[in-house]
Design a protein around this motif. Structure first.
Motif, PDB file in Angstrom:
ATOM      1  N   SER A   1       8.200  -4.724   1.598  1.00  0.00           N
ATOM      2  CA  SER A   1       8.853  -3.863   2.590  1.00  0.00           C
ATOM      3  C   SER A   1       9.191  -4.662   3.843  1.00  0.00           C
ATOM      4  CB  SER A   1       7.968  -2.662   2.933  1.00  0.00           C
ATOM      5  OG  SER A   1       6.675  -3.096   3.297  1.00  0.00           O
ATOM      6  N   ASN A   2       8.461  -5.749   4.096  1.00  0.00           N
ATOM      7  CA  ASN A   2       8.809  -6.609   5.233  1.00  0.00           C
ATOM      8  C   ASN A   2       8.634  -8.078   4.860  1.00  0.00           C
ATOM      9  OD1 ASN A   2       9.727  -6.898   7.909  1.00  0.00           O
ATOM     10  ND2 ASN A   2       7.644  -7.316   8.613  1.00  0.00           N
ATOM     11  N   ALA A   3       9.044  -8.409   3.639  1.00  0.00           N
ATOM     12  CA  ALA A   3       8.894  -9.807   3.205  1.00  0.00           C
ATOM     13  C   ALA A   3       9.944 -10.102   2.152  1.00  0.00           C
ATOM     14  CB  ALA A   3       7.507 -10.027   2.629  1.00  0.00           C
TER      15      ALA A   3
ATOM     16  N   PHE B   1      -3.922  -7.523   4.766  1.00  0.00           N
ATOM     17  CA  PHE B   1      -2.902  -7.643   5.817  1.00  0.00           C
ATOM     18  C   PHE B   1      -1.865  -6.524   5.752  1.00  0.00           C
ATOM     19  CE2 PHE B   1      -4.050 -12.161   5.132  1.00  0.00           C
ATOM     20  CZ  PHE B   1      -4.292 -12.556   6.425  1.00  0.00           C
TER      21      PHE B   1
ATOM     22  N   LYS C   1      -4.628   0.952  13.870  1.00  0.00           N
ATOM     23  CA  LYS C   1      -5.611  -0.146  13.850  1.00  0.00           C
ATOM     24  C   LYS C   1      -6.986   0.388  14.275  1.00  0.00           C
ATOM     25  CE  LYS C   1      -2.983  -3.237  12.237  1.00  0.00           C
ATOM     26  NZ  LYS C   1      -3.175  -3.595  10.839  1.00  0.00           N
TER      27      LYS C   1
ATOM     28  N   TYR D   1       1.123   2.733  16.122  1.00  0.00           N
ATOM     29  CA  TYR D   1       0.699   1.504  15.445  1.00  0.00           C
ATOM     30  C   TYR D   1      -0.715   1.120  15.883  1.00  0.00           C
ATOM     31  CZ  TYR D   1      -0.082  -3.446  14.690  1.00  0.00           C
ATOM     32  OH  TYR D   1      -0.667  -4.637  14.340  1.00  0.00           O
TER      33      TYR D   1
ATOM     34  N   ASP E   1       3.002  -1.090  -4.137  1.00  0.00           N
ATOM     35  CA  ASP E   1       2.922  -0.417  -2.843  1.00  0.00           C
ATOM     36  C   ASP E   1       1.533   0.221  -2.781  1.00  0.00           C
ATOM     37  OD1 ASP E   1       3.021   1.348  -0.746  1.00  0.00           O
ATOM     38  OD2 ASP E   1       5.002   2.161  -1.233  1.00  0.00           O
ATOM     39  N   LEU E   2       0.750  -0.143  -1.787  1.00  0.00           N
ATOM     40  CA  LEU E   2      -0.633   0.376  -1.713  1.00  0.00           C
ATOM     41  C   LEU E   2      -0.675   1.890  -1.509  1.00  0.00           C
ATOM     42  CD1 LEU E   2      -2.335  -2.425   0.426  1.00  0.00           C
ATOM     43  CD2 LEU E   2      -2.647  -2.022  -2.011  1.00  0.00           C
TER      44      LEU E   2
ATOM     45  N   TYR F   1       4.012 -12.727   7.192  1.00  0.00           N
ATOM     46  CA  TYR F   1       3.880 -13.869   8.123  1.00  0.00           C
ATOM     47  C   TYR F   1       2.461 -14.460   8.113  1.00  0.00           C
ATOM     48  CZ  TYR F   1       3.792 -16.132  12.787  1.00  0.00           C
ATOM     49  OH  TYR F   1       3.637 -16.997  13.836  1.00  0.00           O
ATOM     50  N   ILE F   2       1.489 -13.671   8.512  1.00  0.00           N
ATOM     51  CA  ILE F   2       0.124 -14.228   8.597  1.00  0.00           C
ATOM     52  C   ILE F   2      -0.456 -14.370   7.194  1.00  0.00           C
ATOM     53  CG2 ILE F   2      -2.129 -14.022   9.723  1.00  0.00           C
ATOM     54  CD1 ILE F   2      -0.795 -12.011  11.684  1.00  0.00           C
TER      55      ILE F   2
ATOM     56  N   LYS G   1       4.021  -3.039  11.286  1.00  0.00           N
ATOM     57  CA  LYS G   1       3.481  -3.603  12.537  1.00  0.00           C
ATOM     58  C   LYS G   1       4.390  -3.481  13.757  1.00  0.00           C
ATOM     59  CE  LYS G   1       5.302  -8.199  11.802  1.00  0.00           C
ATOM     60  NZ  LYS G   1       5.146  -9.612  11.977  1.00  0.00           N
TER      61      LYS G   1
ATOM     62  N   ASN H   1       1.598   4.826   5.832  1.00  0.00           N
ATOM     63  CA  ASN H   1       1.510   3.483   5.238  1.00  0.00           C
ATOM     64  C   ASN H   1       0.195   2.775   5.587  1.00  0.00           C
ATOM     65  OD1 ASN H   1       2.922   1.424   3.604  1.00  0.00           O
ATOM     66  ND2 ASN H   1       2.716   0.201   5.460  1.00  0.00           N
TER      67      ASN H   1
ATOM     68  N   ASP I   1       2.046  -7.263  -2.640  1.00  0.00           N
ATOM     69  CA  ASP I   1       2.994  -7.039  -1.542  1.00  0.00           C
ATOM     70  C   ASP I   1       4.146  -6.210  -2.083  1.00  0.00           C
ATOM     71  OD1 ASP I   1       4.999  -7.457   0.617  1.00  0.00           O
ATOM     72  OD2 ASP I   1       3.567  -8.942   1.327  1.00  0.00           O
ATOM     73  N   ASP I   2       4.586  -5.212  -1.329  1.00  0.00           N
ATOM     74  CA  ASP I   2       5.717  -4.402  -1.807  1.00  0.00           C
ATOM     75  C   ASP I   2       7.048  -4.913  -1.241  1.00  0.00           C
ATOM     76  OD1 ASP I   2       5.682  -3.632   0.830  1.00  0.00           O
ATOM     77  OD2 ASP I   2       5.544  -1.471   0.435  1.00  0.00           O
TER      78      ASP I   2
HETATM   79  N1  LIG Z   1       2.013 -10.392  13.873  1.00  0.00           N
HETATM   80  C1  LIG Z   1       1.366  -9.793  14.848  1.00  0.00           C
HETATM   81  O1  LIG Z   1       1.780  -9.841  16.000  1.00  0.00           O
HETATM   82  C2  LIG Z   1       0.065  -9.066  14.581  1.00  0.00           C
HETATM   83  C3  LIG Z   1      -0.867  -8.876  15.625  1.00  0.00           C
HETATM   84  C4  LIG Z   1      -2.052  -8.201  15.356  1.00  0.00           C
HETATM   85  C5  LIG Z   1      -2.301  -7.692  14.099  1.00  0.00           C
HETATM   86  N2  LIG Z   1      -1.372  -7.865  13.101  1.00  0.00           N
HETATM   87  C6  LIG Z   1      -1.630  -7.300  11.777  1.00  0.00           C
HETATM   88  O2  LIG Z   1      -1.724  -8.352  10.846  1.00  0.00           O
HETATM   89  C7  LIG Z   1      -1.231  -7.926   9.590  1.00  0.00           C
HETATM   90  C8  LIG Z   1      -0.181  -8.900   9.101  1.00  0.00           C
HETATM   91  O3  LIG Z   1       0.842  -9.003  10.080  1.00  0.00           O
HETATM   92  P1  LIG Z   1       2.123  -9.889   9.848  1.00  0.00           P
HETATM   93  O4  LIG Z   1       2.610 -10.290  11.187  1.00  0.00           O
HETATM   94  O5  LIG Z   1       1.861 -10.917   8.840  1.00  0.00           O
HETATM   95  O6  LIG Z   1       3.110  -8.777   9.284  1.00  0.00           O
HETATM   96  P2  LIG Z   1       4.192  -8.853   8.102  1.00  0.00           P
HETATM   97  O7  LIG Z   1       5.012  -7.621   8.202  1.00  0.00           O
HETATM   98  O8  LIG Z   1       4.864 -10.161   8.107  1.00  0.00           O
HETATM   99  O9  LIG Z   1       3.238  -8.768   6.819  1.00  0.00           O
HETATM  100  C9  LIG Z   1       2.784  -7.556   6.287  1.00  0.00           C
HETATM  101  C10 LIG Z   1       3.094  -7.575   4.798  1.00  0.00           C
HETATM  102  O10 LIG Z   1       2.586  -6.380   4.198  1.00  0.00           O
HETATM  103  C11 LIG Z   1       3.555  -5.871   3.292  1.00  0.00           C
HETATM  104  N3  LIG Z   1       3.311  -4.421   3.195  1.00  0.00           N
HETATM  105  C12 LIG Z   1       3.446  -3.496   4.176  1.00  0.00           C
HETATM  106  N4  LIG Z   1       3.105  -2.280   3.707  1.00  0.00           N
HETATM  107  C13 LIG Z   1       2.743  -2.440   2.417  1.00  0.00           C
HETATM  108  C14 LIG Z   1       2.283  -1.558   1.397  1.00  0.00           C
HETATM  109  N5  LIG Z   1       2.166  -0.241   1.599  1.00  0.00           N
HETATM  110  N6  LIG Z   1       1.975  -2.067   0.181  1.00  0.00           N
HETATM  111  C15 LIG Z   1       2.097  -3.400  -0.062  1.00  0.00           C
HETATM  112  N7  LIG Z   1       2.534  -4.281   0.856  1.00  0.00           N
HETATM  113  C16 LIG Z   1       2.854  -3.799   2.083  1.00  0.00           C
HETATM  114  C17 LIG Z   1       4.904  -6.264   3.878  1.00  0.00           C
HETATM  115  O11 LIG Z   1       5.921  -6.365   2.909  1.00  0.00           O
HETATM  116  C18 LIG Z   1       4.597  -7.628   4.506  1.00  0.00           C
HETATM  117  O12 LIG Z   1       4.834  -8.691   3.605  1.00  0.00           O
HETATM  118  C19 LIG Z   1      -0.727  -6.499   9.785  1.00  0.00           C
HETATM  119  O13 LIG Z   1      -1.748  -5.604   9.381  1.00  0.00           O
HETATM  120  C20 LIG Z   1      -0.516  -6.428  11.268  1.00  0.00           C
HETATM  121  O14 LIG Z   1      -0.618  -5.114  11.752  1.00  0.00           O
HETATM  122  C21 LIG Z   1      -0.219  -8.553  13.316  1.00  0.00           C
END
Ligand SMILES: NC(=O)c1ccc[n+]([C@@H]2O[C@H](COP(=O)([O-])OP(=O)(O)OC[C@H]3O[C@@H](n4cnc5c(N)ncnc54)[C@H](O)[C@@H]3O)[C@@H](O)[C@H]2O)c1
Length: 339
Positions: free
Chosen positions: A35-37, A81, A154, A150, A59-60, A12-13, A85, A100, A32-33
Motif C-alpha cells: 500500500s506504500n511500497a 512496521f 501509536k 496517526y 494485507d494484515l 522505508y525503515i 504513517k 489499518n 507487505d501489501d
Molecule cells: N518514517 C517515520 O517518520 C516514522 C516515525 C515514527 C514511527 N514510524 C513507524 O514506523 C513504521 C514504518 O515506517 P516507514 O517510514 O518505514 O513507513 P512505510 O510506509 O515506508 O512502511 C510501512 C510499510 O507497511 C506496509 N503496510 C501498511 N499497511 C499494511 C497492511 N495493512 N498490511 C501489510 N502491509 C502494510 C506498506 O506498504 C509499507 O511498505 C510505521 O509503523 C510508522 O508508523 C515511522
C-alpha cells in the motif's frame, strides 16, 4: 538460523531492517501489501545482501490470510512496521488509520498468540510524547494526548501491547523513533514517498532535484535558536541496527521485563534551517526555501534522551546528520537516473 517475520518489510525503515537482519544472520520473511511500497524493493534488498527474503503479499487487515501465514510459516519473532504513517492524511481519514493500524496489529497479535510466537517488536513514535514539558525526552516522560489520529494509533497500539504482554505472557519491545532520515549507503534503498512528501528530508531532496519548486519552512517564530522547529533526526541505518539488537535481546531472553520501551534518537536536536544548511553543505548545492506561517499541530521541539537504549541495547547512533543527508541525496539522484 532464527526466522523473523518483518511486516512492512518493503517500506522505508522495514527494508533497511531486513538488510541489517540478513547481514546479522537472521532468515527474514516479509509481509507487505505494497500500500506504500514498491515490490521492486525485494530485488533492491537482494542486490545488497545477495539473499532473497521470502515475500508474502498479505494485507494484515485480512485476518484469515494472516492466520494462514503463521500456520504455514513458523517464525521465532516478529518486527511489526506495517502501518499507515501520514499525519495529515490521518486527520482527514481517521477511520482508515484506526482500521489499518489497529486492526492490522490485533490480527497479527491474535495469529501470533494462536501459533505460539512469543516475541514482537513494535514501531512506535516520539509522537506519543506530544510537546513534552522537558527536553531531552526519556522513557519516563509522561505521554500526552497525541494531536493526530496517526499518533493516537501509536499510543493505542502500545496500550494494546501492554495488555497482550501481561495477559498472554508475551515479550514486547516498543521502539519509539524520533525522526528517521537517510538512506542505505549503496543508494539501492531509501525513502520512497508516494505523492507529496510528509517529512522534511524527502521534501528537501525533491526540491534540490527540481521535482518540487520550493521547500516550505513552517514557522520561524518558535522559541528556538533560529525560530524554526527542532527535531531529532536519526539515521535509518542506525534505526535498523537498533531493531537487530532489540530482536536479539528477545531471542536471547535478555529483556528485563516482558514489556520494554526504548527511545531511538541521536540525543541532539536540529532546527529545520540547520537541516537545510547541513544538506546544502554536505552536497555542495543550494535549496530554494520559503518561510511560511506555523502549521497547526506542529510542536516546538522534540529530542531524545537515548541513554536507556545505549545501555540496555548496547546501541549507539553512528551516522552523522551530514552523512545521512549525503546518502539521502545520492538515493534521490539514483532514483532520478532510474526513471
Ligand atoms: N518514517 C517515520 O517518520 C516514522 C516515525 C515514527 C514511527 N514510524 C513507524 O514506523 C513504521 C514504518 O515506517 P516507514 O517510514 O518505514 O513507513 P512505510 O510506509 O515506508 O512502511 C510501512 C510499510 O507497511 C506496509 N503496510 C501498511 N499497511 C499494511 C497492511 N495493512 N498490511 C501489510 N502491509 C502494510 C506498506 O506498504 C509499507 O511498505 C510505521 O509503523 C510508522 O508508523 C515511522
Amino acid at each position: 538460523m532464527k526466522k523473523i517475520l518483518v511486516t512492512g518489510g518493503l517500506g522505508y525503515i522495514g527494508s533497511h531492517t531486513v538488510v541489517a537482519l540478513q547481514q546479522a544472520g537472521y532468515e527474514v520473511l516479509i509481509i507487505d501489501d505494497c500500500s506504500n511500497a514498491d515490490k521492486d524493493f525485494l530485488d533492491r534488498i537482494t542486490s545488497i545482501t545477495s539473499i532473497r527474503p521470502q515475500y508474502f503479499s498479505i494485507d494484515l487487515k485480512d485476518q484469515l490470510k494472516t492466520n494462514q501465514f503463521f500456520e504455514n510459516n513458523p517464525v521465532d519473532g516478529v518486527i511489526h512496521f506495517a502501518a499507515y504513517k501520514a499525519v495529515g492524511e490521518s486527520v482527514e481519514k481517521p477511520l482508515m488509520y484506526y482500521r489499518n493500524n489497529l486492526m492490522g496489529l490485533i490480527n497479527l497479535l491474535e495469529a501470533m498468540n494462536e501459533n505460539k510466537v512469543d516475541h514482537v517488536i513494535f514501531s512506535s513514535s516520539c509522537t506519543v510524547y506530544g510537546q513534552a514539558d522537558q527536553m531531552p525526552i526519556d522513557e519516563q516522560t509522561p505521554l500526552k494526548k497525541p494531536e493526530s489520529p496517526y499518533g493516537k494509533t501509536k499510543q493505542m497500539g502500545e496500550e494494546i501491547l501492554e495488555d497482550y504482554a501481561s495477559t498472554y505472557q508475551k515479550n514486547v519491545i516498543c521502539l519509539r523513533y524520533f525522526n528517521p532520515v537517510g538512506a542505505h549507503p549503496s543508494s539501492k534503498i531509501g525513502e520512497l514517498p508516494k505523492g507529496i512528501p510528509n517529512n522534511l528530508v524527502p521534501y528537501v531532496t525533491q526540491t534540490a532535484a527540481g521535482i518540487r519548486e520550493c521547500l516550505s519552512v513552517w514557522g520561524d517564530d518558535y522559541p528556538t535558536r533560529d525560530g524554526t522547529a527542532i527535531r531529532d533526526y536519526i539515521d535509518v541505518n542506525d534505526l535498523a541496527d537498533a531493531h537487530v539488537k532489540a530482536i536479539t535481546r528477545l531471542m536471547e531472553q535478555k529483556n528485563k521485563t516482558n514489556l520494554e520501551f526504548f527511545n531511538l534518537g541521536t540525543g541532539t536536536g536540529s532546527t529545520v534551517l540547520e537541516v537545510v544548511n547541513a544538506f546544502e553543505k554536505a552536497n555542495n548545492l543550494s535549496v530554494n526555501y520559503k518561510i511560511q506561517p506555523r502549521r497547526a499541530g506542529d510542536i516546538v521541539e522534540a529530542f531524545a534522551d537515548n541513554s536507556f537504549a545505549k545501555k540496555e541495547l548496547n546501541w549507539q547512533p553512528t551516522i552523522s546528520l551530514e552523512e545521512s543527508l549525503r546518502n539521502s541525496w545520492n538515493w534521490e539522484q539514483n532514483l532520478g537516473q532510474e526513471k
